[in-house]
Design a protein around this motif. Structure first.
Motif, PDB file in Angstrom:
ATOM      1  N   LEU A 190     -31.119  11.381  36.661  1.00  0.00           N
ATOM      2  CA  LEU A 190     -31.838  10.614  37.666  1.00  0.00           C
ATOM      3  C   LEU A 190     -33.309  10.999  37.672  1.00  0.00           C
ATOM      4  N   GLY A 191     -34.096  10.140  38.298  1.00  0.00           N
ATOM      5  CA  GLY A 191     -35.518  10.417  38.401  1.00  0.00           C
ATOM      6  C   GLY A 191     -35.802  11.382  39.537  1.00  0.00           C
ATOM      7  N   ALA A 192     -36.966  11.991  39.503  1.00  0.00           N
ATOM      8  CA  ALA A 192     -37.328  12.985  40.513  1.00  0.00           C
ATOM      9  C   ALA A 192     -37.317  12.386  41.919  1.00  0.00           C
ATOM     10  N   ASP A 193     -37.744  11.128  42.057  1.00  0.00           N
ATOM     11  CA  ASP A 193     -37.768  10.505  43.374  1.00  0.00           C
ATOM     12  C   ASP A 193     -36.367  10.383  43.957  1.00  0.00           C
ATOM     13  N   SER A 194     -35.373  10.141  43.098  1.00  0.00           N
ATOM     14  CA  SER A 194     -33.995  10.028  43.570  1.00  0.00           C
ATOM     15  C   SER A 194     -33.454  11.372  44.032  1.00  0.00           C
ATOM     16  N   LEU A 195     -33.811  12.446  43.338  1.00  0.00           N
ATOM     17  CA  LEU A 195     -33.343  13.764  43.759  1.00  0.00           C
ATOM     18  C   LEU A 195     -33.868  14.101  45.157  1.00  0.00           C
ATOM     19  N   LEU A 196     -35.095  13.699  45.450  1.00  0.00           N
ATOM     20  CA  LEU A 196     -35.679  13.984  46.755  1.00  0.00           C
ATOM     21  C   LEU A 196     -34.958  13.243  47.878  1.00  0.00           C
ATOM     22  N   GLU A 197     -34.207  12.199  47.528  1.00  0.00           N
ATOM     23  CA  GLU A 197     -33.484  11.415  48.530  1.00  0.00           C
ATOM     24  C   GLU A 197     -31.988  11.700  48.532  1.00  0.00           C
ATOM     25  N   ILE A 198     -31.517  12.642  47.719  1.00  0.00           N
ATOM     26  CA  ILE A 198     -30.091  12.791  47.483  1.00  0.00           C
ATOM     27  C   ILE A 198     -29.321  13.264  48.716  1.00  0.00           C
ATOM     28  N   GLU A 199     -29.996  13.877  49.661  1.00  0.00           N
ATOM     29  CA  GLU A 199     -29.286  14.319  50.860  1.00  0.00           C
ATOM     30  C   GLU A 199     -28.797  13.157  51.718  1.00  0.00           C
ATOM     31  N   SER A 200     -29.263  11.947  51.432  1.00  0.00           N
ATOM     32  CA  SER A 200     -28.779  10.764  52.147  1.00  0.00           C
ATOM     33  C   SER A 200     -27.563  10.149  51.458  1.00  0.00           C
ATOM     34  N   TRP A 201     -27.194  10.662  50.284  1.00  0.00           N
ATOM     35  CA  TRP A 201     -26.061  10.138  49.537  1.00  0.00           C
ATOM     36  C   TRP A 201     -24.748  10.609  50.147  1.00  0.00           C
ATOM     37  N   TYR A 202     -23.712   9.834  49.936  1.00  0.00           N
ATOM     38  CA  TYR A 202     -22.375  10.132  50.444  1.00  0.00           C
ATOM     39  C   TYR A 202     -21.825  11.418  49.812  1.00  0.00           C
ATOM     40  N   HIS A 203     -21.475  12.401  50.661  1.00  0.00           N
ATOM     41  CA  HIS A 203     -20.911  13.676  50.208  1.00  0.00           C
ATOM     42  C   HIS A 203     -21.777  14.316  49.120  1.00  0.00           C
ATOM     43  N   PHE A 204     -23.086  14.355  49.357  1.00  0.00           N
ATOM     44  CA  PHE A 204     -23.994  14.814  48.311  1.00  0.00           C
ATOM     45  C   PHE A 204     -23.713  16.248  47.877  1.00  0.00           C
ATOM     46  N   GLU A 205     -23.220  17.094  48.801  1.00  0.00           N
ATOM     47  CA  GLU A 205     -22.965  18.487  48.430  1.00  0.00           C
ATOM     48  C   GLU A 205     -21.939  18.592  47.306  1.00  0.00           C
ATOM     49  N   GLU A 206     -20.940  17.699  47.343  1.00  0.00           N
ATOM     50  CA  GLU A 206     -19.873  17.739  46.337  1.00  0.00           C
ATOM     51  C   GLU A 206     -20.387  17.368  44.955  1.00  0.00           C
ATOM     52  N   LEU A 207     -21.437  16.568  44.900  1.00  0.00           N
ATOM     53  CA  LEU A 207     -21.975  16.138  43.614  1.00  0.00           C
ATOM     54  C   LEU A 207     -22.395  17.329  42.765  1.00  0.00           C
ATOM     55  N   PHE A 208     -22.961  18.345  43.407  1.00  0.00           N
ATOM     56  CA  PHE A 208     -23.437  19.509  42.678  1.00  0.00           C
ATOM     57  C   PHE A 208     -22.291  20.336  42.102  1.00  0.00           C
ATOM     58  N   GLN A 209     -21.088  20.174  42.662  1.00  0.00           N
ATOM     59  CA  GLN A 209     -19.921  20.887  42.143  1.00  0.00           C
ATOM     60  C   GLN A 209     -19.269  20.119  41.000  1.00  0.00           C
ATOM     61  N   LEU A 210     -19.496  18.830  40.954  1.00  0.00           N
ATOM     62  CA  LEU A 210     -18.844  17.973  39.963  1.00  0.00           C
ATOM     63  C   LEU A 210     -19.656  17.805  38.685  1.00  0.00           C
ATOM     64  N   SER A 211     -20.955  17.984  38.774  1.00  0.00           N
ATOM     65  CA  SER A 211     -21.809  17.669  37.629  1.00  0.00           C
ATOM     66  C   SER A 211     -23.066  18.527  37.642  1.00  0.00           C
ATOM     67  N   ARG A 212     -23.600  18.752  36.453  1.00  0.00           N
ATOM     68  CA  ARG A 212     -24.952  19.273  36.342  1.00  0.00           C
ATOM     69  C   ARG A 212     -25.908  18.096  36.539  1.00  0.00           C
ATOM     70  N   PHE A 213     -27.165  18.418  36.816  1.00  0.00           N
ATOM     71  CA  PHE A 213     -28.144  17.364  37.043  1.00  0.00           C
ATOM     72  C   PHE A 213     -29.297  17.502  36.057  1.00  0.00           C
TER      73      PHE A 213
END
Length: 216
Positions: free
Chosen positions: A110-133
Protein backbone atom coordinates in the motif's frame (compact mmCIF):
# COMPACT_ATOMS: atom_id res chain seq x y z
CA UNK A 1 2.82 -20.35 -11.28
CA UNK A 2 2.10 -23.22 -8.88
CA UNK A 3 1.06 -21.97 -5.46
CA UNK A 4 3.10 -24.78 -3.88
CA UNK A 5 6.34 -23.04 -4.90
CA UNK A 6 5.31 -19.55 -3.83
CA UNK A 7 7.02 -18.32 -0.68
CA UNK A 8 6.59 -14.55 -0.79
CA UNK A 9 3.27 -13.23 -2.11
CA UNK A 10 2.51 -9.57 -2.57
CA UNK A 11 -1.09 -8.40 -2.33
CA UNK A 12 -2.34 -5.21 -3.95
CA UNK A 13 -6.01 -4.50 -3.38
CA UNK A 14 -8.19 -1.72 -4.72
CA UNK A 15 -11.36 -0.78 -6.49
CA UNK A 16 -9.36 -0.49 -9.73
CA UNK A 17 -11.98 1.76 -11.31
CA UNK A 18 -9.99 1.72 -13.53
CA UNK A 19 -6.59 0.14 -12.96
CA UNK A 20 -3.81 2.52 -14.00
CA UNK A 21 -0.05 2.76 -14.43
CA UNK A 22 0.39 3.89 -10.84
CA UNK A 23 -0.94 0.54 -9.65
CA UNK A 24 1.45 -1.33 -11.93
CA UNK A 25 4.40 0.81 -10.82
CA UNK A 26 3.51 0.22 -7.16
CA UNK A 27 3.40 -3.55 -7.71
CA UNK A 28 6.63 -3.58 -9.71
CA UNK A 29 8.52 -1.63 -7.04
CA UNK A 30 7.39 -4.05 -4.33
CA UNK A 31 8.15 -7.09 -6.47
CA UNK A 32 11.69 -5.95 -7.21
CA UNK A 33 12.76 -4.44 -3.89
CA UNK A 34 11.26 -7.11 -1.64
CA UNK A 35 12.07 -10.19 -3.74
CA UNK A 36 8.45 -11.29 -4.07
CA UNK A 37 7.55 -14.37 -6.08
CA UNK A 38 4.31 -12.85 -7.37
CA UNK A 39 1.91 -9.98 -6.79
CA UNK A 40 -1.81 -10.65 -6.56
CA UNK A 41 -4.10 -7.87 -7.81
CA UNK A 42 -7.33 -8.07 -5.80
CA UNK A 43 -10.25 -6.04 -7.21
CA UNK A 44 -12.86 -5.16 -4.60
CA UNK A 45 -16.30 -6.64 -5.03
CA UNK A 46 -18.43 -4.48 -2.74
CA UNK A 47 -15.92 -2.15 -1.06
CA UNK A 48 -17.32 -1.23 2.37
CA UNK A 49 -15.79 2.26 2.23
CA UNK A 50 -17.56 3.06 -1.05
CA UNK A 51 -21.10 2.80 0.32
CA UNK A 52 -23.28 5.50 -1.20
CA UNK A 53 -21.15 5.83 -4.34
CA UNK A 54 -21.64 4.24 -7.72
CA UNK A 55 -18.87 1.90 -8.83
CA UNK A 56 -18.33 0.37 -12.25
CA UNK A 57 -19.72 -3.21 -12.41
CA UNK A 58 -17.19 -5.73 -11.20
CA UNK A 59 -17.02 -7.61 -14.50
CA UNK A 60 -15.60 -4.51 -16.18
CA UNK A 61 -13.13 -3.76 -13.40
CA UNK A 62 -11.94 -7.38 -13.37
CA UNK A 63 -11.48 -7.44 -17.12
CA UNK A 64 -9.48 -4.21 -17.09
CA UNK A 65 -7.14 -5.66 -14.46
CA UNK A 66 -6.72 -8.81 -16.55
CA UNK A 67 -5.84 -6.71 -19.60
CA UNK A 68 -3.42 -4.52 -17.63
CA UNK A 69 -1.41 -7.42 -16.18
CA UNK A 70 -1.62 -9.94 -19.03
CA UNK A 71 1.98 -9.34 -20.14
CA UNK A 72 3.43 -9.35 -16.62
CA UNK A 73 4.48 -12.92 -15.72
CA UNK A 74 4.69 -12.12 -12.00
CA UNK A 75 1.31 -10.38 -11.69
CA UNK A 76 -1.88 -12.39 -11.18
CA UNK A 77 -5.57 -11.70 -10.59
CA UNK A 78 -7.10 -12.87 -7.30
CA UNK A 79 -10.90 -12.90 -7.44
CA UNK A 80 -11.63 -13.59 -3.76
CA UNK A 81 -13.42 -10.30 -3.13
CA UNK A 82 -15.20 -10.43 -6.48
CA UNK A 83 -16.84 -13.77 -5.73
CA UNK A 84 -17.71 -12.93 -2.14
CA UNK A 85 -21.44 -12.37 -1.79
CA UNK A 86 -21.14 -9.57 0.75
CA UNK A 87 -18.88 -6.61 1.50
CA UNK A 88 -15.34 -7.78 2.13
CA UNK A 89 -12.72 -6.26 4.38
CA UNK A 90 -8.96 -6.69 4.08
CA UNK A 91 -8.91 -8.89 7.19
CA UNK A 92 -11.20 -11.38 5.42
CA UNK A 93 -8.91 -11.51 2.39
CA UNK A 94 -5.77 -12.05 4.44
CA UNK A 95 -7.38 -14.76 6.56
CA UNK A 96 -8.51 -16.52 3.38
CA UNK A 97 -5.04 -16.43 1.84
CA UNK A 98 -3.35 -17.57 5.04
CA UNK A 99 -5.57 -20.66 5.11
CA UNK A 100 -5.34 -21.28 1.37
CA UNK A 101 -1.56 -20.86 1.17
CA UNK A 102 0.00 -22.29 4.33
CA UNK A 103 3.75 -21.86 4.58
CA UNK A 104 3.84 -18.65 2.54
CA UNK A 105 4.62 -15.13 3.68
CA UNK A 106 2.04 -12.50 2.76
CA UNK A 107 3.13 -8.94 1.99
CA UNK A 108 0.35 -6.38 1.84
CA UNK A 109 1.31 -3.51 -0.49
CA UNK A 110 0.00 0.00 0.00
CA UNK A 111 0.95 3.62 -0.34
CA UNK A 112 2.18 5.70 2.58
CA UNK A 113 -1.05 7.72 2.67
CA UNK A 114 -3.06 4.52 3.18
CA UNK A 115 -0.88 3.39 6.08
CA UNK A 116 -1.57 6.71 7.83
CA UNK A 117 -5.30 5.93 7.62
CA UNK A 118 -5.13 2.24 8.53
CA UNK A 119 -6.45 2.70 12.06
CA UNK A 120 -9.87 3.38 10.50
CA UNK A 121 -9.85 -0.04 8.80
CA UNK A 122 -11.93 -2.93 10.11
CA UNK A 123 -9.97 -4.93 12.74
CA UNK A 124 -6.77 -3.18 11.68
CA UNK A 125 -4.76 -4.66 14.57
CA UNK A 126 -5.29 -8.17 13.20
CA UNK A 127 -3.88 -7.18 9.82
CA UNK A 128 -0.41 -6.84 11.31
CA UNK A 129 -0.60 -10.43 12.59
CA UNK A 130 -1.73 -11.83 9.24
CA UNK A 131 0.69 -10.12 6.88
CA UNK A 132 3.86 -8.14 6.56
CA UNK A 133 3.46 -4.68 5.07
CA UNK A 134 5.26 -3.05 2.18
CA UNK A 135 4.72 0.70 2.19
CA UNK A 136 5.71 2.59 -0.94
CA UNK A 137 6.77 6.20 -0.50
CA UNK A 138 6.17 8.52 -3.44
CA UNK A 139 9.46 10.38 -2.99
CA UNK A 140 12.70 10.13 -1.04
CA UNK A 141 11.98 12.82 1.50
CA UNK A 142 11.78 11.94 5.17
CA UNK A 143 8.19 12.04 6.40
CA UNK A 144 8.21 12.46 10.17
CA UNK A 145 4.54 11.55 10.56
CA UNK A 146 4.97 8.37 8.55
CA UNK A 147 8.07 7.29 10.44
CA UNK A 148 6.33 7.95 13.75
CA UNK A 149 3.35 5.83 12.76
CA UNK A 150 5.58 3.01 11.58
CA UNK A 151 7.43 3.06 14.90
CA UNK A 152 4.12 3.06 16.78
CA UNK A 153 2.72 0.07 14.86
CA UNK A 154 5.97 -1.82 15.32
CA UNK A 155 6.00 -1.15 19.05
CA UNK A 156 2.31 -1.67 19.81
CA UNK A 157 1.40 -4.45 17.37
CA UNK A 158 4.78 -5.99 16.48
CA UNK A 159 4.08 -5.02 12.88
CA UNK A 160 6.54 -5.88 10.12
CA UNK A 161 6.65 -2.80 7.90
CA UNK A 162 9.17 -2.21 5.13
CA UNK A 163 9.39 1.22 3.54
CA UNK A 164 10.48 1.35 -0.09
CA UNK A 165 10.69 4.14 -2.64
CA UNK A 166 8.56 3.97 -5.74
CA UNK A 167 8.59 6.01 -8.92
CA UNK A 168 6.22 8.92 -8.46
CA UNK A 169 3.11 8.57 -10.63
CA UNK A 170 0.74 11.54 -10.51
CA UNK A 171 -2.27 9.60 -11.73
CA UNK A 172 -5.46 8.43 -10.08
CA UNK A 173 -8.52 6.47 -11.12
CA UNK A 174 -10.75 9.47 -10.39
CA UNK A 175 -8.67 11.63 -12.76
CA UNK A 176 -8.99 9.02 -15.51
CA UNK A 177 -12.77 8.91 -15.04
CA UNK A 178 -13.02 12.69 -15.08
CA UNK A 179 -10.84 13.11 -18.16
CA UNK A 180 -12.76 10.39 -20.01
CA UNK A 181 -16.08 12.05 -19.18
CA UNK A 182 -14.73 15.34 -20.55
CA UNK A 183 -13.42 13.71 -23.71
CA UNK A 184 -9.78 14.34 -22.80
CA UNK A 185 -6.88 12.01 -23.46
CA UNK A 186 -5.85 9.40 -20.88
CA UNK A 187 -2.73 8.46 -22.82
CA UNK A 188 0.15 7.43 -20.54
CA UNK A 189 -2.23 7.08 -17.57
CA UNK A 190 -3.35 3.49 -18.06
CA UNK A 191 -2.25 0.66 -20.40
CA UNK A 192 -3.39 0.92 -24.00
CA UNK A 193 -5.42 -2.27 -23.66
CA UNK A 194 -7.37 -0.69 -20.80
CA UNK A 195 -7.86 2.53 -22.78
CA UNK A 196 -9.31 0.50 -25.65
CA UNK A 197 -11.61 -1.40 -23.29
CA UNK A 198 -12.92 1.82 -21.74
CA UNK A 199 -13.67 3.19 -25.20
CA UNK A 200 -15.26 -0.01 -26.51
CA UNK A 201 -17.63 -0.28 -23.55
CA UNK A 202 -18.38 3.40 -23.16
CA UNK A 203 -17.19 3.56 -19.56
CA UNK A 204 -16.94 6.82 -17.60
CA UNK A 205 -18.82 8.82 -20.22
CA UNK A 206 -20.72 10.93 -17.70
CA UNK A 207 -19.37 13.13 -14.93
CA UNK A 208 -22.63 12.83 -13.00
CA UNK A 209 -22.43 9.14 -12.07
CA UNK A 210 -21.27 9.82 -8.53
CA UNK A 211 -18.06 7.85 -8.54
CA UNK A 212 -16.08 8.02 -5.34
CA UNK A 213 -12.68 9.65 -5.49
CA UNK A 214 -9.94 7.13 -4.84
CA UNK A 215 -6.27 6.69 -5.64
CA UNK A 216 -6.03 2.93 -5.23
Amino acid sequence: METSVLKHIGILGGTFDPVHLGHLTLAQAALKECNLDIVYFVPAGEPPHKNGHLITPVEHRQKMVELAIQKHPFFELCNFEITRQKPSYTVHLLNHLRHKLPGTELFFILGADSLLEIESWYHFEELFQLSRFIVVKRDKSTDTELLNRVAFFQSEFHASIQLIHGVRMDVSSSEIRSRTAEGQSILSMTPETVQDYIKQHGLYQSETKGYANEHQ
